[in-house]
Design a protein around this motif. Structure first.
Motif, mmCIF file in Angstrom:
data_model
loop_
_atom_site.group_PDB
_atom_site.id
_atom_site.type_symbol
_atom_site.label_atom_id
_atom_site.label_comp_id
_atom_site.label_asym_id
_atom_site.label_seq_id
_atom_site.Cartn_x
_atom_site.Cartn_y
_atom_site.Cartn_z
ATOM 1 N N TYR A 239 0.735 -1.309 -0.245
ATOM 2 C CA TYR A 239 -0.292 -0.355 0.145
ATOM 3 C C TYR A 239 0.859 1.557 0.060
ATOM 4 N N ARG A 240 2.241 1.070 -0.299
ATOM 5 C CA ARG A 240 3.281 2.294 -0.341
ATOM 6 C C ARG A 240 3.054 3.297 -1.316
ATOM 7 N N ASN A 241 2.003 2.752 -2.744
ATOM 8 C CA ASN A 241 2.237 3.672 -3.586
ATOM 9 C C ASN A 241 0.274 4.472 -3.247
ATOM 10 N N TYR A 242 -0.027 4.627 -2.386
ATOM 11 C CA TYR A 242 -0.743 5.771 -1.952
ATOM 12 C C TYR A 242 -0.590 6.577 -0.403
ATOM 13 N N ASN A 243 0.557 7.262 -0.551
ATOM 14 C CA ASN A 243 1.371 8.794 -0.077
ATOM 15 C C ASN A 243 0.798 8.527 1.086
ATOM 16 N N HIS A 244 1.501 7.297 1.993
ATOM 17 C CA HIS A 244 1.610 7.077 3.765
ATOM 18 C C HIS A 244 3.089 6.325 3.490
ATOM 19 N N SER A 245 3.335 6.714 4.506
ATOM 20 C CA SER A 245 4.818 6.147 4.633
ATOM 21 C C SER A 245 4.524 5.041 5.277
ATOM 22 N N LEU A 246 5.307 3.374 5.314
ATOM 23 C CA LEU A 246 6.032 2.331 5.758
ATOM 24 C C LEU A 246 5.342 2.400 7.397
ATOM 25 N N ASP A 247 5.970 3.294 7.648
ATOM 26 C CA ASP A 247 5.623 3.347 9.222
ATOM 27 C C ASP A 247 4.068 3.324 9.409
ATOM 28 N N THR A 248 3.548 4.292 9.140
ATOM 29 C CA THR A 248 1.938 4.670 9.663
ATOM 30 C C THR A 248 1.201 3.300 8.995
ATOM 31 N N LEU A 249 1.366 2.756 7.217
ATOM 32 C CA LEU A 249 0.649 1.514 7.125
ATOM 33 C C LEU A 249 1.036 0.412 7.986
ATOM 34 N N THR A 250 2.449 0.574 8.765
ATOM 35 C CA THR A 250 2.344 -0.643 9.732
ATOM 36 C C THR A 250 1.953 -0.592 10.995
#
Length: 284
Positions: free
Chosen positions: A67-78
């Motif tokens: 989901y990194r292509n949707y303008n969110h950091s991997l920190d947030t997504l994790t």
């Protein structure tokens, strides 16, 4: 409640990833033991749930990476994915026949889909199964329809009908999609041939669009397989499931003992039943 020390922060992702990598995968027996203990309540239940979650932190990183292509950091997504993982640990029932990793992936993915849709735009998009599916599948369908020379209004009508939502909701979904980071956007403000956002993302994981399509196909395959298996008798179903549909297949000897027949007889039943399964699936 899962310990906060495993919640990723902007400067703590490396520690989180290291902690995830350090945890061993659970055996089926250990997984079932922890899941049952987590339902009993008390401090031991909390520790069991913690162990179940910590053993699957790598899965959160893997799913979140898609989901990194949707303008969110991997920190947030994790961090968002962790919420889904904890929900999975609280709801998991090993008696249903699924491994926790399979169950947890659904919850992690669902939490991330909901987060991406809710935060994609200032435009309010209802968070329903239909709108979330439309959010991830819409771009491909839109390109196909536009390639046929259809005007915008016709495209919108067809897409709304295809995803089972009204036209206003479809327009909101498209507006939300429009704010997502484009993979073709140049990193620099001047288009001088510099690298794009997509060029900087090295990820072999399937995109969310691909995950949704794969999930639909898998669900359809599961329904077809279950329909076929229902045509077998109880012994045949058990042998097929025990030999072909589990991560750790049972031996012919184990099943021979279970049904008081020879190993050769079990093999014959398995082969005959698999032939019927293949024939039925090809005809479906």
């Amino acid at each position: 409640m899962v310990s906060a020390k495993f919640a990723p922060e902007s400067r703590g992702f490396k520690r989180y990833a290291a902690a995830a990598a350090a945890k061993e995968y659970l055996s089926l027996e250990r997984e079932v033991e922890l899941a049952k203990r987590a339902k009993e309540g008390g401090i031991l239940a909390v520790r069991a749930e913690q162990a179940l979650v910590e053993a699957h932190l790598r899965q959160v990183i893997k799913v979140a990476s898609g989901y990194r292509n949707y303008n969110h950091s991997l920190d947030t997504l994790t961090s968002v994915g962790n919420v889904g993982l904890v929900k999975a640990a609280k709801k998991f029932d090993p008696s249903k026949g699924f491994r926790f990793a399979t169950y947890a992936r659904w919850w992690i993915d669902a939490e991330l889909k909901d987060f991406v849709v809710r935060n994609a735009s200032m435009v309010k998009v209802p968070s329903t199964k239909q709108t979330k599916t439309a959010f991830f599948k819409a771009p491909k369908l839109r390109r196909e329809l536009e390639a046929q020379g259809m005007d915008e209004d016709t495209v919108l009508d067809i897409m709304a009908d295809r995803f089972g939502i009204d036209k206003a909701e479809m327009a909101a979904v498209l507006a939300a999609r429009g704010t997502a980071t484009s993979l073709s956007a140049p990193v620099n403000s001047v288009e001088d041939g510099s690298a794009t956002v997509g060029d900087l993302i090295a990820d072999d994981a399937p995109s969310p669009e691909e995950i949704i399509i794969q999930t639909d196909e898998q669900d359809d395959n599961v329904r077809r397989l279950n329909a076929v298996l229902s045509q077998l008798n109880e012994r045949e179903r058990d042998i097929i499931r025990s030999r072909r549909l589990v991560e750790e297949p049972l031996t012919l000897e184990t099943l021979a003992t279970r049904y008081s027949v020879s190993k050769e007889r079990v093999r014959q039943i398995e082969e005959k039943a698999m032939g019927r399964v293949r024939q039925a699936l090809l005809a479906a």
